[in-house]
Motif scaffolding. Sequence first.
Motif, PDB file in Angstrom:
ATOM      1  N   LEU A 284       0.848  -1.187   0.000  1.00 21.21           N
ATOM      2  CA  LEU A 284       0.000   0.000   0.000  1.00 21.21           C
ATOM      3  C   LEU A 284       0.892   1.250   0.000  1.00 21.21           C
ATOM      4  O   LEU A 284       2.100   1.153   0.281  1.00 21.21           O
ATOM      5  N   PRO A 285       0.333   2.420  -0.312  1.00 23.57           N
ATOM      6  CA  PRO A 285       1.147   3.643  -0.294  1.00 23.57           C
ATOM      7  C   PRO A 285       1.930   3.794   1.007  1.00 23.57           C
ATOM      8  O   PRO A 285       1.444   3.441   2.093  1.00 23.57           O
ATOM      9  N   LYS A 286       3.135   4.307   0.901  1.00 20.18           N
ATOM     10  CA  LYS A 286       4.038   4.395   2.037  1.00 20.18           C
ATOM     11  C   LYS A 286       3.766   5.640   2.880  1.00 20.18           C
ATOM     12  O   LYS A 286       3.328   6.675   2.377  1.00 20.18           O
ATOM     13  N   MET A 287       4.096   5.525   4.161  1.00 13.88           N
ATOM     14  CA  MET A 287       3.909   6.658   5.072  1.00 13.88           C
ATOM     15  C   MET A 287       4.819   7.832   4.702  1.00 13.88           C
ATOM     16  O   MET A 287       4.499   8.979   4.984  1.00 13.88           O
ATOM     17  N   GLU A 288       5.938   7.531   4.065  1.00 14.24           N
ATOM     18  CA  GLU A 288       6.821   8.608   3.618  1.00 14.24           C
ATOM     19  C   GLU A 288       6.107   9.517   2.610  1.00 14.24           C
ATOM     20  O   GLU A 288       6.290  10.738   2.615  1.00 14.24           O
ATOM     21  N   ASP A 289       5.272   8.902   1.757  1.00  8.21           N
ATOM     22  CA  ASP A 289       4.522   9.688   0.779  1.00  8.21           C
ATOM     23  C   ASP A 289       3.445  10.527   1.460  1.00  8.21           C
ATOM     24  O   ASP A 289       3.207  11.680   1.085  1.00  8.21           O
ATOM     25  N   VAL A 290       2.778   9.931   2.449  1.00 10.09           N
ATOM     26  CA  VAL A 290       1.771  10.671   3.224  1.00 10.09           C
ATOM     27  C   VAL A 290       2.431  11.832   3.955  1.00 10.09           C
ATOM     28  O   VAL A 290       1.932  12.962   3.942  1.00 10.09           O
ATOM     29  N   GLU A 291       3.573  11.555   4.577  1.00  7.80           N
ATOM     30  CA  GLU A 291       4.300  12.587   5.322  1.00  7.80           C
ATOM     31  C   GLU A 291       4.704  13.749   4.411  1.00  7.80           C
ATOM     32  O   GLU A 291       4.568  14.920   4.776  1.00  7.80           O
ATOM     33  N   LYS A 292       5.176  13.435   3.226  1.00  6.35           N
ATOM     34  CA  LYS A 292       5.620  14.473   2.284  1.00  6.35           C
ATOM     35  C   LYS A 292       4.464  15.415   1.926  1.00  6.35           C
ATOM     36  O   LYS A 292       4.621  16.641   1.890  1.00  6.35           O
ATOM     37  N   ILE A 293       3.288  14.830   1.691  1.00  5.55           N
ATOM     38  CA  ILE A 293       2.119  15.644   1.354  1.00  5.55           C
ATOM     39  C   ILE A 293       1.718  16.526   2.530  1.00  5.55           C
ATOM     40  O   ILE A 293       1.433  17.718   2.363  1.00  5.55           O
ATOM     41  N   LEU A 294       1.689  15.948   3.720  1.00 10.38           N
ATOM     42  CA  LEU A 294       1.288  16.716   4.903  1.00 10.38           C
ATOM     43  C   LEU A 294       2.248  17.871   5.176  1.00 10.38           C
ATOM     44  O   LEU A 294       1.826  18.978   5.515  1.00 10.38           O
ATOM     45  N   LYS A 295       3.534  17.617   5.020  1.00  9.26           N
ATOM     46  CA  LYS A 295       4.522  18.683   5.238  1.00  9.26           C
ATOM     47  C   LYS A 295       4.382  19.784   4.196  1.00  9.26           C
ATOM     48  O   LYS A 295       4.577  20.965   4.506  1.00  9.26           O
ATOM     49  N   SER A 296       4.036  19.400   2.966  1.00  7.22           N
ATOM     50  CA  SER A 296       3.851  20.413   1.922  1.00  7.22           C
ATOM     51  C   SER A 296       2.653  21.311   2.235  1.00  7.22           C
ATOM     52  O   SER A 296       2.563  22.427   1.713  1.00  7.22           O
ATOM     53  N   LYS A 297       1.732  20.815   3.076  1.00  7.09           N
ATOM     54  CA  LYS A 297       0.570  21.598   3.496  1.00  7.09           C
ATOM     55  C   LYS A 297       0.807  22.256   4.859  1.00  7.09           C
ATOM     56  O   LYS A 297      -0.128  22.700   5.522  1.00  7.09           O
ATOM     57  N   GLU A 298       2.081  22.291   5.266  1.00 10.67           N
ATOM     58  CA  GLU A 298       2.525  22.994   6.475  1.00 10.67           C
ATOM     59  C   GLU A 298       2.028  22.354   7.764  1.00 10.67           C
ATOM     60  O   GLU A 298       1.877  23.019   8.792  1.00 10.67           O
ATOM     61  N   PHE A 299       1.786  21.040   7.745  1.00  9.28           N
ATOM     62  CA  PHE A 299       1.514  20.320   8.986  1.00  9.28           C
ATOM     63  C   PHE A 299       2.837  19.997   9.675  1.00  9.28           C
ATOM     64  O   PHE A 299       3.837  19.714   9.009  1.00  9.28           O
ATOM     65  N   GLU A 300       2.815  20.032  10.997  1.00 13.86           N
ATOM     66  CA  GLU A 300       3.931  19.498  11.772  1.00 13.86           C
ATOM     67  C   GLU A 300       3.650  18.016  11.977  1.00 13.86           C
ATOM     68  O   GLU A 300       2.741  17.638  12.711  1.00 13.86           O
ATOM     69  N   VAL A 301       4.412  17.169  11.312  1.00 18.82           N
ATOM     70  CA  VAL A 301       4.174  15.729  11.347  1.00 18.82           C
ATOM     71  C   VAL A 301       4.887  15.113  12.546  1.00 18.82           C
ATOM     72  O   VAL A 301       6.093  15.297  12.720  1.00 18.82           O
ATOM     73  N   ILE A 302       4.138  14.385  13.353  1.00 13.61           N
ATOM     74  CA  ILE A 302       4.681  13.736  14.545  1.00 13.61           C
ATOM     75  C   ILE A 302       4.599  12.232  14.337  1.00 13.61           C
ATOM     76  O   ILE A 302       3.511  11.646  14.316  1.00 13.61           O
ATOM     77  N   LYS A 303       5.735  11.597  14.153  1.00 17.73           N
ATOM     78  CA  LYS A 303       5.769  10.149  13.930  1.00 17.73           C
ATOM     79  C   LYS A 303       5.661   9.411  15.266  1.00 17.73           C
ATOM     80  O   LYS A 303       6.343   9.764  16.229  1.00 17.73           O
ATOM     81  N   VAL A 304       4.802   8.378  15.275  1.00 14.81           N
ATOM     82  CA  VAL A 304       4.598   7.604  16.502  1.00 14.81           C
ATOM     83  C   VAL A 304       4.502   6.116  16.160  1.00 14.81           C
ATOM     84  O   VAL A 304       4.130   5.746  15.045  1.00 14.81           O
ATOM     85  N   PRO A 305       4.827   5.246  17.147  1.00 16.26           N
ATOM     86  CA  PRO A 305       4.616   3.804  16.951  1.00 16.26           C
ATOM     87  C   PRO A 305       3.130   3.506  17.148  1.00 16.26           C
ATOM     88  O   PRO A 305       2.702   3.045  18.204  1.00 16.26           O
TER      89      PRO A 305
END
Length: 415
Positions: A284-305
């Motif tokens: 399935l689509p990777k979290m790295e791709d999701v993260e890249k989109i969110l950061k481009s929309k100026e979200f502060e991405v917080i990675k968690v287990p």
Amino acid sequence: MNITPVSSTNFKGYDARPLRGFLMNSNNCNIAKEMADIGKKEGFKIFSPADGLLKNTCKEGLPEYRSNSCGAWTQDMWTIIKNKLLSCKISAKSDSIKNFFNLEYDKIQETKMNAPLIQNLNKQLFDLQNEIRLFDLMNEDEAFMQNIMMQDYRQRKAFVSNLLKNTHIPGGNVYITQNQVLIGQNELKKFKPDEIKSIYETENLTILPQADFHIDLFVRPLDKNRILIADDNMTFETIRYGLFCLKNFIEKLPAEEQEKYKEIFVKMGTACITFKKIMEHNNLPKMEDVEKILKSKEFEVIKVPGRMYNIFQNNEGGQLLKHFCNYINAIAFINKEGDLVYITNHSNVDEKMFGITPDIAEKIGFSFENAFVESISPYIKKDKVYFIKGDDDFVAKEMLTEYMGGIHCACAEVP
């Protein structure tokens, strides 16, 4: 009991902000009661629509108790947005919610639901249902005919249900934040981007890759444009860290006591290796791709287990993630004291998968659930994180693993 209709005109979004409460369609194994108990402390209420003859009235209070997952997925059935109700179908129950909260149905969705094809099919279903009810004297021939008609009715109803799915965006696949709307890519099969913007009254639409069945299984907005994202690499590293903690503890024990922890060590090592392989087979689509989109929309991405899962094939031959731990499918809001509150799903991975009891967790200084709490502790106070269990550990044993949903799926926000 307060039955005063609620006005929603000041509502701006479902990222973490003050909420009046949550709509719950069913008290599955007392999860609604657990929510209500937290609500007494954190300042929110539970509302529920009622079923049955002359009972279609939304109310403040617990819904009907059920011992299974039936009717649980409130989030996917209804969404309250500003002064509108988005509904999976127009029904007496939906009307009760709309009237209680002083809402209107969305015009775009209502037009799709009132399409001639759907209206004609619904009329046929109504007529067929009445015909079936005429079979009161059940001789053998009539019982046989009734059975055939019931099969026909079920097939037609399933067909209409599939058509209605294309008229509704389930709440689990959309987040309405203060600045924009996040939506799973699959919803573009049902609505054009301009229609989605109109429905949610926004100019800022962010499409996320469908990295799971719904986006509420891998991202969870907080406040201040911050968003949690399930990082599988962090999950793997967290399990490996737990293995290190256990190894460090065992090495300090006398030789005769070390044997007691051998099984736990093997379980954790196996879990570590197994999850690494599962990650590698996840196409399935990777979290790295999701993260890249969110950061481009100026979200502060917080990675968690935030999740652990296994992979299965769905009916279309694609992949389906079956979770046995998911802390991302959660409710987040601001209480009256201004504290961020986080309500998520209890999991039994510590004991069932690793063999780590609370006593052992204290000795070795590790549990997976505690590791998640630590990961969000810079943003949420530890005593403001709640884990919903349900009777007989229903959430961990059945709701997540068998029915593939969590507490966010079971609630719809009431502004």
